[in-house]
Design an enzyme around this catalytic site. Structure first.
Site, PDB file in Angstrom:
ATOM      1  CB  SER A  67     -50.272  13.183   6.353  1.00  0.00           C
ATOM      2  OG  SER A  67     -49.817  12.236   5.377  1.00  0.00           O
ATOM      3  CE1 TYR A  73     -45.379  11.877   8.877  1.00  0.00           C
ATOM      4  CE2 TYR A  73     -46.394  10.659   6.500  1.00  0.00           C
ATOM      5  CZ  TYR A  73     -46.052  12.201   7.464  1.00  0.00           C
ATOM      6  OH  TYR A  73     -46.379  13.244   7.797  1.00  0.00           O
TER       7      TYR A  73
END
Length: 304
Positions: free
Chosen positions: A152, A178
């Site tokens: 990501s 994350y």
């Protein structure tokens, strides 16, 4: 212009090929599996939710006319589940041509896996690390196999804290956690390719783009508004998000090529200037070979 998964798979025949997609029953994972199934591959959807998984497999069989789509339960929050699953699959002797490590959790409260890992680092990286290595005999047997690791742009939120990756001593930040896990996904592709390209197996990291999916389940409406995510007009559809995963799996351009960061069906370039990287770029630490080696050693130590 964003491409669709079915545009990318067009002209490719995957008959006789074995594919596995973790989290293959939702959003990007589902569309990735659908593209593979439509091209004739045997597709295994691996995930924790039995009901959703069985329903998605049935839907894919009906939509594609391919009866070789199955669901198999996999709990990425448990190394026992991961290693047992991989061992059983390896015992079948079936070559594995494409593995897509698609499943992930994002920005939730601090929780830990069955093995005590911070959940985002444990599920997004360590479980897929162990899963891929457990399936290595199948990948080697396929010849020219590909591993597609979903990363990501959130990797920009932070490098890996190699001294405390599981937030045992430092304050927990859900977004930094994350970002760390997504940096780890990219670095895994570098470390894996360095070790196994000679076996005919490569791995690349894929940034699918902003897509509305179950990943946002931990975010409140206020959280979404604060991040400007209440207006999703510029977001990709799940099919558009899956396009780069499918491209990574089938394009001749990546034959024998690994350790790359892919976005919008292209190889991205490092961003070394000030400011936030634009689309198609990544921060260099996410593909740094020394970082990849350090993470590999740490991951081996943690998963045993």
């Amino acid at each position: 212009m964003n491409q669709e998964a079915d545009e990318i798979i067009a002209g490719h025949d995957l008959t006789g090929k074995e594919t596995i997609v973790t989290g293959g029953y939702g959003a990007v994972g589902y569309e990735t599996a659908k593209a593979f199934a439509g091209a004739g591959a045997r597709v295994v959807l691996a995930g924790r939710d039995q009901g959703k998984g069985e329903a998605a497999a049935a839907q894919l069989r009906a939509a594609t006319g391919n009866d070789k789509v199955v669901f198999r339960h996999l709990d990425l929050a448990s190394l026992e589940s991961v290693t047992t699953w991989a061992r059983k699959h390896a015992a079948t002797g079936r070559p594995l041509h494409v593995l897509v490590t698609n499943a992930a959790v994002m920005a939730g409260p601090l929780t830990r896996t069955a093995d005590g890992f911070e959940s985002q680092f444990g599920v997004n990286h360590l479980a897929h690390f162990a899963f891929t290595l457990g399936l290595l005999p199948c990948l080697r047997a396929a010849g020219n196999a590909r591993v597609v690791c979903l990363t990501s742009s959130a990797h920009r939120r932070g490098d890996i804290d190699y001294d405390d990756p599981n937030y045992e001593r430092r304050p927990y930040d859900p977004w930094q956690a994350y970002g760390q896990s997504k940096t780890a996904n990219a670095l895994f592709s570098v470390g894996f390719t360095a070790r196994h390209a000679g076996d005919g197996v490569t791995a690349n990291a894929v940034m699918p783009g902003a897509i509305s999916s179950g990943l946002q389940r931990h975010l409140s409406a206020d959280d979404m508004r604060a991040r400007g995510w209440d207006d999703r007009s510029g977001w990709k559809t799940p099919s558009q998000g899956a396009a780069t995963s499918v491209w990574a799996a089938v394009t001749p351009e990546l034959a024998g090529v690994g350790g790359r960061y892919l976005e919008d069906c292209a190889i991205a370039t490092p961003w070394t200037q000030d400011g936030s990287p634009p689309r198609g770029h990544y921060l260099p630490y996410a593909l740094d070979p020394d970082n990849a080696e350090r993470l590999w050693r740490l991951s081996e130590e943690l998963v045993g």
